[in-house]
Enzyme design. Sequence first.
Site, PDB file in Angstrom:
ATOM      1  N   TYR A   1      42.897  48.071  34.272  1.00  0.00           N
ATOM      2  CA  TYR A   1      42.601  47.260  33.079  1.00  0.00           C
ATOM      3  C   TYR A   1      43.266  45.876  33.202  1.00  0.00           C
ATOM      4  O   TYR A   1      44.043  45.627  34.114  1.00  0.00           O
ATOM      5  CB  TYR A   1      43.110  48.006  31.830  1.00  0.00           C
ATOM      6  CG  TYR A   1      42.611  47.424  30.535  1.00  0.00           C
ATOM      7  CD1 TYR A   1      41.247  47.299  30.283  1.00  0.00           C
ATOM      8  CD2 TYR A   1      43.504  46.963  29.567  1.00  0.00           C
ATOM      9  CE1 TYR A   1      40.789  46.743  29.100  1.00  0.00           C
ATOM     10  CE2 TYR A   1      43.056  46.409  28.378  1.00  0.00           C
ATOM     11  CZ  TYR A   1      41.697  46.302  28.154  1.00  0.00           C
ATOM     12  OH  TYR A   1      41.253  45.739  26.992  1.00  0.00           O
TER      13      TYR A   1
ATOM     14  N   ASN B   1      35.272  47.662  18.902  1.00  0.00           N
ATOM     15  CA  ASN B   1      33.849  47.421  19.146  1.00  0.00           C
ATOM     16  C   ASN B   1      33.147  46.568  18.082  1.00  0.00           C
ATOM     17  O   ASN B   1      32.422  45.636  18.431  1.00  0.00           O
ATOM     18  CB  ASN B   1      33.123  48.758  19.359  1.00  0.00           C
ATOM     19  CG  ASN B   1      33.505  49.380  20.696  1.00  0.00           C
ATOM     20  OD1 ASN B   1      34.012  48.685  21.582  1.00  0.00           O
ATOM     21  ND2 ASN B   1      33.276  50.654  20.851  1.00  0.00           N
TER      22      ASN B   1
HETATM   23  N1  LIG Z   1      35.791  42.654  26.550  1.00  0.00           N
HETATM   24  C1  LIG Z   1      36.170  43.306  25.449  1.00  0.00           C
HETATM   25  O1  LIG Z   1      36.984  42.857  24.667  1.00  0.00           O
HETATM   26  C2  LIG Z   1      35.533  44.632  25.176  1.00  0.00           C
HETATM   27  C3  LIG Z   1      35.597  45.216  23.910  1.00  0.00           C
HETATM   28  C4  LIG Z   1      34.913  46.425  23.689  1.00  0.00           C
HETATM   29  C5  LIG Z   1      34.259  47.039  24.749  1.00  0.00           C
HETATM   30  N2  LIG Z   1      34.276  46.442  25.968  1.00  0.00           N
HETATM   31  C6  LIG Z   1      33.541  47.001  27.096  1.00  0.00           C
HETATM   32  O2  LIG Z   1      32.209  47.189  26.701  1.00  0.00           O
HETATM   33  C7  LIG Z   1      31.637  48.276  27.409  1.00  0.00           C
HETATM   34  C8  LIG Z   1      31.083  49.253  26.381  1.00  0.00           C
HETATM   35  O3  LIG Z   1      32.158  49.778  25.620  1.00  0.00           O
HETATM   36  P1  LIG Z   1      31.870  50.815  24.454  1.00  0.00           P
HETATM   37  O4  LIG Z   1      33.150  51.323  23.934  1.00  0.00           O
HETATM   38  O5  LIG Z   1      30.923  50.194  23.510  1.00  0.00           O
HETATM   39  O6  LIG Z   1      31.127  51.941  25.321  1.00  0.00           O
HETATM   40  P2  LIG Z   1      30.713  53.442  24.972  1.00  0.00           P
HETATM   41  O7  LIG Z   1      30.390  53.551  23.546  1.00  0.00           O
HETATM   42  O8  LIG Z   1      31.741  54.331  25.549  1.00  0.00           O
HETATM   43  O9  LIG Z   1      29.354  53.562  25.817  1.00  0.00           O
HETATM   44  C9  LIG Z   1      29.342  53.376  27.207  1.00  0.00           C
HETATM   45  C10 LIG Z   1      28.024  52.743  27.598  1.00  0.00           C
HETATM   46  O10 LIG Z   1      28.015  52.429  28.971  1.00  0.00           O
HETATM   47  C11 LIG Z   1      26.881  53.051  29.602  1.00  0.00           C
HETATM   48  N3  LIG Z   1      27.281  53.392  30.960  1.00  0.00           N
HETATM   49  C12 LIG Z   1      28.237  54.256  31.332  1.00  0.00           C
HETATM   50  N4  LIG Z   1      28.345  54.274  32.670  1.00  0.00           N
HETATM   51  C13 LIG Z   1      27.442  53.403  33.144  1.00  0.00           C
HETATM   52  C14 LIG Z   1      27.059  52.987  34.456  1.00  0.00           C
HETATM   53  N5  LIG Z   1      27.670  53.458  35.550  1.00  0.00           N
HETATM   54  N6  LIG Z   1      26.068  52.069  34.557  1.00  0.00           N
HETATM   55  C15 LIG Z   1      25.448  51.595  33.471  1.00  0.00           C
HETATM   56  N7  LIG Z   1      25.778  51.946  32.214  1.00  0.00           N
HETATM   57  C16 LIG Z   1      26.755  52.833  32.052  1.00  0.00           C
HETATM   58  C17 LIG Z   1      26.574  54.247  28.739  1.00  0.00           C
HETATM   59  O11 LIG Z   1      25.257  54.659  28.936  1.00  0.00           O
HETATM   60  P3  LIG Z   1      24.829  56.219  28.706  1.00  0.00           P
HETATM   61  O12 LIG Z   1      25.050  56.490  27.232  1.00  0.00           O
HETATM   62  O13 LIG Z   1      23.422  56.265  29.119  1.00  0.00           O
HETATM   63  O14 LIG Z   1      25.757  57.043  29.552  1.00  0.00           O
HETATM   64  C18 LIG Z   1      26.815  53.639  27.352  1.00  0.00           C
HETATM   65  O15 LIG Z   1      25.745  52.819  26.968  1.00  0.00           O
HETATM   66  C19 LIG Z   1      32.776  48.856  28.260  1.00  0.00           C
HETATM   67  O16 LIG Z   1      32.699  48.272  29.533  1.00  0.00           O
HETATM   68  C20 LIG Z   1      34.030  48.370  27.553  1.00  0.00           C
HETATM   69  O17 LIG Z   1      35.138  48.278  28.386  1.00  0.00           O
HETATM   70  C21 LIG Z   1      34.889  45.271  26.196  1.00  0.00           C
END
Ligand SMILES: NC(=O)c1ccc[n+]([C@@H]2O[C@H](COP(=O)([O-])OP(=O)(O)OC[C@H]3O[C@@H](n4cnc5c(N)ncnc54)[C@H](OP(=O)(O)O)[C@@H]3O)[C@@H](O)[C@H]2O)c1
Length: 323
Positions: A52, A122
């Site tokens: 991270y 989120n």
């Molecule tokens: N930059 C920031 O401040 C910030 C803040 C929040 C979140 N994030 C990032 O945003 C992303 C989503 O977070 P979240 O909490 O909303 O996620 P989440 O609810 O846990 O959902 C994960 C998502 O990623 C997809 N996924 C998982 N593995 C994958 C792969 N190998 N290739 C393509 N898609 C894949 C899943 O698809 P399926 O359902 O089809 O498995 C699902 O749509 C993460 O990378 C997280 O670290 C970043």
Amino acid sequence: MKQVEFTEFGRPEDVVSVVCGQSPDIEDGQIAVKMLAAPINPADINFIEGTYGVKPSLPAVPGIEGVGCVEDSRAEGFQIGDKVIFLERVGTWRELIICDASSAMVVDNHVNVEQAAMLKVNPMTALCLLQNYVDLKPGDWVIQNAANSGVGQSVIQIAKILGLRTINLVRRAELIPQLYELGADKVFLDDSESKAELSEFCTIARPTLVCNAIGGDSSIRLMNTLVEKGVHVTYGAMSRRPVTIPNKYLIFRQIRFEGLWITKWLEDTPRNEVESSYRKLANWIESGKLEQSVDSAYQLEHVVQALERAQQPNRSGKVLICM
Ligand SMILES: NC(=O)c1ccc[n+]([C@@H]2O[C@H](COP(=O)([O-])OP(=O)(O)OC[C@H]3O[C@@H](n4cnc5c(N)ncnc54)[C@H](OP(=O)(O)O)[C@@H]3O)[C@@H](O)[C@H]2O)c1
């Protein structure tokens, strides 16, 4: 006082354990919070793996966000019984947190516990994506991948509230009806077979903003749909593949590439603005306009099973840890 701990970085299921921690005495300016629930976010997985944006000193307690109830307070503005979330990293996967009151924020007691546990990361990421990069006007189109993720669901719902329209990419066909039900304006499969159909749709509905949570080929599919001088914001890297930019998007299409990290936004933004943004999100949750789905909930003692579930594909929402 039980807490989840890891003493080395690695595969989360292998390195975490539930241990009995010491709870220090509460001091002036601090609060004691009995934790109620915390989600497992991809950032938590990366944090335990050691991949991270910040690496803690070990042993460490994971948990980027969560909700609890004030059990004791020696700080102004915090009463026993208040529901609080944490704006700084305190390690939420534990039964009791004693922290400086400045790390926490009171949320309305009416906000549902599960939704409050997932409020910090989120929904605020989605709000920042929609408000901080392009001056979007009602009717404008925004495109995103991982549209069924916690952030993706929040983008769809907040866009609806703001009068914006969303094009959404998912990797599972069975999710398409659910996303229309949530308020998505258009949903496509995120694969090379759907690229032509997506391109054709985007000749009429040209997005000005890309929200990219995946990287690799998916991020290129998104950049191809943007208007000239559109903005491509990367906030996640679920595929663990880099965003590679074909030269034409930089030279001929003049696309601007940005990155968002909500931790940095929280550090850089005045506290009153942060709190008013969270109050706005909490109001939307309370009024039923904003909700993230929950896949399953596990007791703290079963954190290993919870982590296994959180890393499985085909989840239908967040995995929560309940205390
Ligand atoms: N930059 C920031 O401040 C910030 C803040 C929040 C979140 N994030 C990032 O945003 C992303 C989503 O977070 P979240 O909490 O909303 O996620 P989440 O609810 O846990 O959902 C994960 C998502 O990623 C997809 N996924 C998982 N593995 C994958 C792969 N190998 N290739 C393509 N898609 C894949 C899943 O698809 P399926 O359902 O089809 O498995 C699902 O749509 C993460 O990378 C997280 O670290 C970043």
